[in-house]
Design a protein around this motif. Sequence first.
Motif, PDB file in Angstrom:
ATOM      1  N   HIS A 124      -4.534 -49.370  43.022  1.00 36.64           N
ATOM      2  CA  HIS A 124      -3.435 -49.073  42.092  1.00 36.64           C
ATOM      3  C   HIS A 124      -3.996 -48.521  40.792  1.00 36.64           C
ATOM      4  O   HIS A 124      -5.076 -48.924  40.343  1.00 36.64           O
ATOM      5  N   TRP A 125      -3.258 -47.554  40.208  1.00 40.36           N
ATOM      6  CA  TRP A 125      -3.779 -46.895  39.007  1.00 40.36           C
ATOM      7  C   TRP A 125      -3.060 -47.321  37.726  1.00 40.36           C
ATOM      8  O   TRP A 125      -3.544 -47.035  36.625  1.00 40.36           O
ATOM      9  N   ASP A 126      -1.930 -47.984  37.844  1.00 45.54           N
ATOM     10  CA  ASP A 126      -1.234 -48.460  36.636  1.00 45.54           C
ATOM     11  C   ASP A 126      -1.921 -49.720  36.119  1.00 45.54           C
ATOM     12  O   ASP A 126      -2.647 -50.389  36.851  1.00 45.54           O
ATOM     13  N   SER A 127      -1.681 -50.023  34.843  1.00 44.07           N
ATOM     14  CA  SER A 127      -2.227 -51.272  34.325  1.00 44.07           C
ATOM     15  C   SER A 127      -1.100 -52.163  33.806  1.00 44.07           C
ATOM     16  O   SER A 127      -0.009 -51.689  33.464  1.00 44.07           O
ATOM     17  N   ARG A 128      -1.371 -53.454  33.778  1.00 46.89           N
ATOM     18  CA  ARG A 128      -0.325 -54.442  33.496  1.00 46.89           C
ATOM     19  C   ARG A 128       0.172 -54.332  32.055  1.00 46.89           C
ATOM     20  O   ARG A 128      -0.624 -54.245  31.118  1.00 46.89           O
ATOM     21  N   PRO A 129       1.518 -54.348  31.875  1.00 43.01           N
ATOM     22  CA  PRO A 129       2.071 -54.218  30.524  1.00 43.01           C
ATOM     23  C   PRO A 129       1.849 -55.444  29.636  1.00 43.01           C
ATOM     24  O   PRO A 129       2.045 -55.350  28.417  1.00 43.01           O
ATOM     25  N   TYR A 130       1.455 -56.563  30.224  1.00 40.05           N
ATOM     26  CA  TYR A 130       1.238 -57.758  29.377  1.00 40.05           C
ATOM     27  C   TYR A 130       0.071 -58.602  29.863  1.00 40.05           C
ATOM     28  O   TYR A 130      -0.099 -58.821  31.063  1.00 40.05           O
ATOM     29  N   ALA A 131      -0.652 -59.126  28.851  1.00 41.92           N
ATOM     30  CA  ALA A 131      -1.762 -60.036  29.132  1.00 41.92           C
ATOM     31  C   ALA A 131      -1.206 -61.454  29.246  1.00 41.92           C
ATOM     32  O   ALA A 131      -1.555 -62.340  28.462  1.00 41.92           O
ATOM     33  N   ASP A 132      -0.316 -61.674  30.214  1.00 42.38           N
ATOM     34  CA  ASP A 132       0.404 -62.959  30.252  1.00 42.38           C
ATOM     35  C   ASP A 132      -0.460 -64.138  30.680  1.00 42.38           C
ATOM     36  O   ASP A 132      -0.006 -65.283  30.606  1.00 42.38           O
ATOM     37  N   HIS A 133      -1.702 -63.875  31.092  1.00 43.68           N
ATOM     38  CA  HIS A 133      -2.613 -64.979  31.390  1.00 43.68           C
ATOM     39  C   HIS A 133      -3.656 -65.167  30.296  1.00 43.68           C
ATOM     40  O   HIS A 133      -4.615 -65.913  30.478  1.00 43.68           O
ATOM     41  N   ASP A 134      -3.464 -64.476  29.166  1.00 43.44           N
ATOM     42  CA  ASP A 134      -4.433 -64.608  28.073  1.00 43.44           C
ATOM     43  C   ASP A 134      -4.320 -66.003  27.455  1.00 43.44           C
ATOM     44  O   ASP A 134      -3.216 -66.505  27.250  1.00 43.44           O
ATOM     45  N   PRO A 135      -5.459 -66.616  27.148  1.00 41.51           N
ATOM     46  CA  PRO A 135      -5.398 -67.956  26.542  1.00 41.51           C
ATOM     47  C   PRO A 135      -4.778 -67.935  25.134  1.00 41.51           C
ATOM     48  O   PRO A 135      -4.240 -68.947  24.692  1.00 41.51           O
ATOM     49  N   ASN A 136      -4.839 -66.787  24.461  1.00 43.05           N
ATOM     50  CA  ASN A 136      -4.292 -66.683  23.110  1.00 43.05           C
ATOM     51  C   ASN A 136      -2.808 -66.313  23.171  1.00 43.05           C
ATOM     52  O   ASN A 136      -2.465 -65.224  23.641  1.00 43.05           O
ATOM     53  N   PRO A 137      -1.912 -67.198  22.680  1.00 39.16           N
ATOM     54  CA  PRO A 137      -0.465 -66.945  22.764  1.00 39.16           C
ATOM     55  C   PRO A 137      -0.065 -65.614  22.126  1.00 39.16           C
ATOM     56  O   PRO A 137       0.895 -64.982  22.574  1.00 39.16           O
ATOM     57  N   GLU A 138      -0.800 -65.169  21.113  1.00 37.51           N
ATOM     58  CA  GLU A 138      -0.471 -63.896  20.434  1.00 37.51           C
ATOM     59  C   GLU A 138      -0.649 -62.682  21.340  1.00 37.51           C
ATOM     60  O   GLU A 138      -0.104 -61.616  21.061  1.00 37.51           O
ATOM     61  N   ASN A 139      -1.422 -62.831  22.394  1.00 34.58           N
ATOM     62  CA  ASN A 139      -1.714 -61.684  23.265  1.00 34.58           C
ATOM     63  C   ASN A 139      -0.802 -61.591  24.480  1.00 34.58           C
ATOM     64  O   ASN A 139      -0.898 -60.643  25.255  1.00 34.58           O
ATOM     65  N   LYS A 140       0.056 -62.573  24.642  1.00 37.61           N
ATOM     66  CA  LYS A 140       0.759 -62.691  25.930  1.00 37.61           C
ATOM     67  C   LYS A 140       1.717 -61.544  26.263  1.00 37.61           C
ATOM     68  O   LYS A 140       2.153 -61.415  27.402  1.00 37.61           O
ATOM     69  N   PHE A 141       2.028 -60.701  25.239  1.00 35.41           N
ATOM     70  CA  PHE A 141       2.833 -59.500  25.527  1.00 35.41           C
ATOM     71  C   PHE A 141       2.068 -58.213  25.206  1.00 35.41           C
ATOM     72  O   PHE A 141       2.665 -57.142  25.097  1.00 35.41           O
ATOM     73  N   THR A 142       0.754 -58.316  25.074  1.00 32.72           N
ATOM     74  CA  THR A 142      -0.086 -57.147  24.792  1.00 32.72           C
ATOM     75  C   THR A 142      -0.458 -56.454  26.103  1.00 32.72           C
ATOM     76  O   THR A 142      -0.890 -57.126  27.048  1.00 32.72           O
ATOM     77  N   PRO A 143      -0.281 -55.124  26.175  1.00 32.39           N
ATOM     78  CA  PRO A 143      -0.704 -54.401  27.393  1.00 32.39           C
ATOM     79  C   PRO A 143      -2.222 -54.500  27.590  1.00 32.39           C
ATOM     80  O   PRO A 143      -2.964 -54.600  26.609  1.00 32.39           O
ATOM     81  N   ILE A 144      -2.671 -54.454  28.823  1.00 35.06           N
ATOM     82  CA  ILE A 144      -4.114 -54.579  29.076  1.00 35.06           C
ATOM     83  C   ILE A 144      -4.741 -53.242  29.502  1.00 35.06           C
ATOM     84  O   ILE A 144      -4.072 -52.378  30.055  1.00 35.06           O
ATOM     85  N   ASP A 145      -6.052 -53.124  29.250  1.00 36.56           N
ATOM     86  CA  ASP A 145      -6.790 -51.926  29.665  1.00 36.56           C
ATOM     87  C   ASP A 145      -6.883 -51.850  31.196  1.00 36.56           C
ATOM     88  O   ASP A 145      -6.983 -50.761  31.757  1.00 36.56           O
ATOM     89  N   GLY A 146      -6.920 -53.008  31.839  1.00 35.93           N
ATOM     90  CA  GLY A 146      -7.037 -53.011  33.299  1.00 35.93           C
ATOM     91  C   GLY A 146      -8.272 -52.255  33.775  1.00 35.93           C
ATOM     92  O   GLY A 146      -8.211 -51.459  34.706  1.00 35.93           O
ATOM     93  N   ALA A 147      -9.409 -52.520  33.102  1.00 37.18           N
ATOM     94  CA  ALA A 147     -10.651 -51.850  33.518  1.00 37.18           C
ATOM     95  C   ALA A 147     -11.023 -52.310  34.924  1.00 37.18           C
ATOM     96  O   ALA A 147     -11.372 -51.493  35.783  1.00 37.18           O
ATOM     97  N   ASN A 148     -10.925 -53.605  35.137  1.00 34.14           N
ATOM     98  CA  ASN A 148     -11.190 -54.111  36.491  1.00 34.14           C
ATOM     99  C   ASN A 148      -9.919 -54.077  37.339  1.00 34.14           C
ATOM    100  O   ASN A 148      -9.939 -53.595  38.474  1.00 34.14           O
ATOM    101  N   ASP A 149      -8.827 -54.575  36.771  1.00 34.02           N
ATOM    102  CA  ASP A 149      -7.553 -54.642  37.499  1.00 34.02           C
ATOM    103  C   ASP A 149      -6.865 -53.275  37.467  1.00 34.02           C
ATOM    104  O   ASP A 149      -5.987 -53.021  36.657  1.00 34.02           O
ATOM    105  N   GLY A 150      -7.295 -52.419  38.370  1.00 31.57           N
ATOM    106  CA  GLY A 150      -6.738 -51.078  38.460  1.00 31.57           C
ATOM    107  C   GLY A 150      -7.828 -50.020  38.439  1.00 31.57           C
ATOM    108  O   GLY A 150      -8.168 -49.444  39.474  1.00 31.57           O
ATOM    109  N   ALA A 151      -8.432 -49.814  37.262  1.00 32.59           N
ATOM    110  CA  ALA A 151      -9.352 -48.679  37.107  1.00 32.59           C
ATOM    111  C   ALA A 151     -10.609 -48.784  37.989  1.00 32.59           C
ATOM    112  O   ALA A 151     -11.135 -47.758  38.438  1.00 32.59           O
TER     113      ALA A 151
END
Length: 334
Positions: A124-151
């Motif tokens: 898959h080439w798209d990357s996830r729109p949210y870091a919903d598994h990030d330990p930091n609550p501030e990041n939980k709606f931050t889009p991810i680079d998906g270097a491993n997950d996708g790219a």
Amino acid sequence: MKIKKYICPIILVLVCFSSCKEGKQHQNITQNQETTKHHFVSNFNEDSAYLFVKQQVDFGPRVPGTKAHEEAAEYLLGKLLKYADTAIIQSFKARVYTGEIFDSKNIIGVFNPTNRKRILLCAHWDSRPYADHDPNPENKFTPIDGANDGASGVGVILEIARQLSILKPEIGVDIIFFDMEDYGTHKSKEDETTTGEEWALGSQYWAKNPHTYGYKAFYGILLDMVGAENPVFLKEEYSMHFAPHVIENIWKTASNLGYKKYFPEEVGVPINDDHFYINYYAKIPTVNIIHLDTSTLNGSFFEHWHTVEDNISKIDPKSLKVVGDVVLTVVMNE
Ligand code: AHN
Ligand code: ZN
């Protein structure tokens, strides 16, 4: 004495050279035939694969509806047009779990379109729109680079495409980069209506509407999260159910290449991923090579799965090489 010492080996070499010449030549020919048939030696280049991963990540998170997503699609189509015989974009509209509808694109490259013996390679080439598994609550709606997950999977397949453009095997190979794999329900919004089918929308669309009517392949290989340091690829359970012979072939090839430590003889959990729908709807036996390490803290996926840490710093070219060698060798030995 001194002279004898030096002359002896020279005479031996000369005698052997003249008397064994014919036999040796014959031996070489047999060896060469075997080389192309069963002992293909992979020239998969990890620096090239790494660059393909980095170039995707450099667009920014490839989240549907963004400019980075559009630019990355252009980039991927350009690469497939360069290396494959033909390349197309399969456009579709995808309705995600929020009810929003996105213009989406599966990106497809075709080698040797007339050969009936075909292998499907996908990621898959798209990357996830949210870091919903990030330990930091501030990041939980931050889009991810998906270097491993996708790219990472896409990068390995692009390097395989480049290798195939040089090697020109007869076998038909189709490459599909699926869109909309990773727009599944945000962790905080899961409820009793969540089924899991909110994921892998691009492969669901393609498996029900393949790019050519009645499309068939002998088998398919999906790559997902193949670029982290020291990955472990367990025999994912749906893959074992639908395509055990493909799993055995891949794991045997990995072992022959000295990569047993990355491909142990161990079965992993079932993963709801693109390959499931290819098996279920398109009926093409397809396996998932996915980082599934039961010894890691978060259970199964790679450590930084769906966190902002899934960036280029987590990609190890050695891992890309391992997976690239295995998959290219499997294809070339067909
Ligand atoms: C779920 O866990 C629902 N899907 C795993 C498939 C996946 C997501 N692979 C990468 N991101
Ligand atoms: Zn993901």
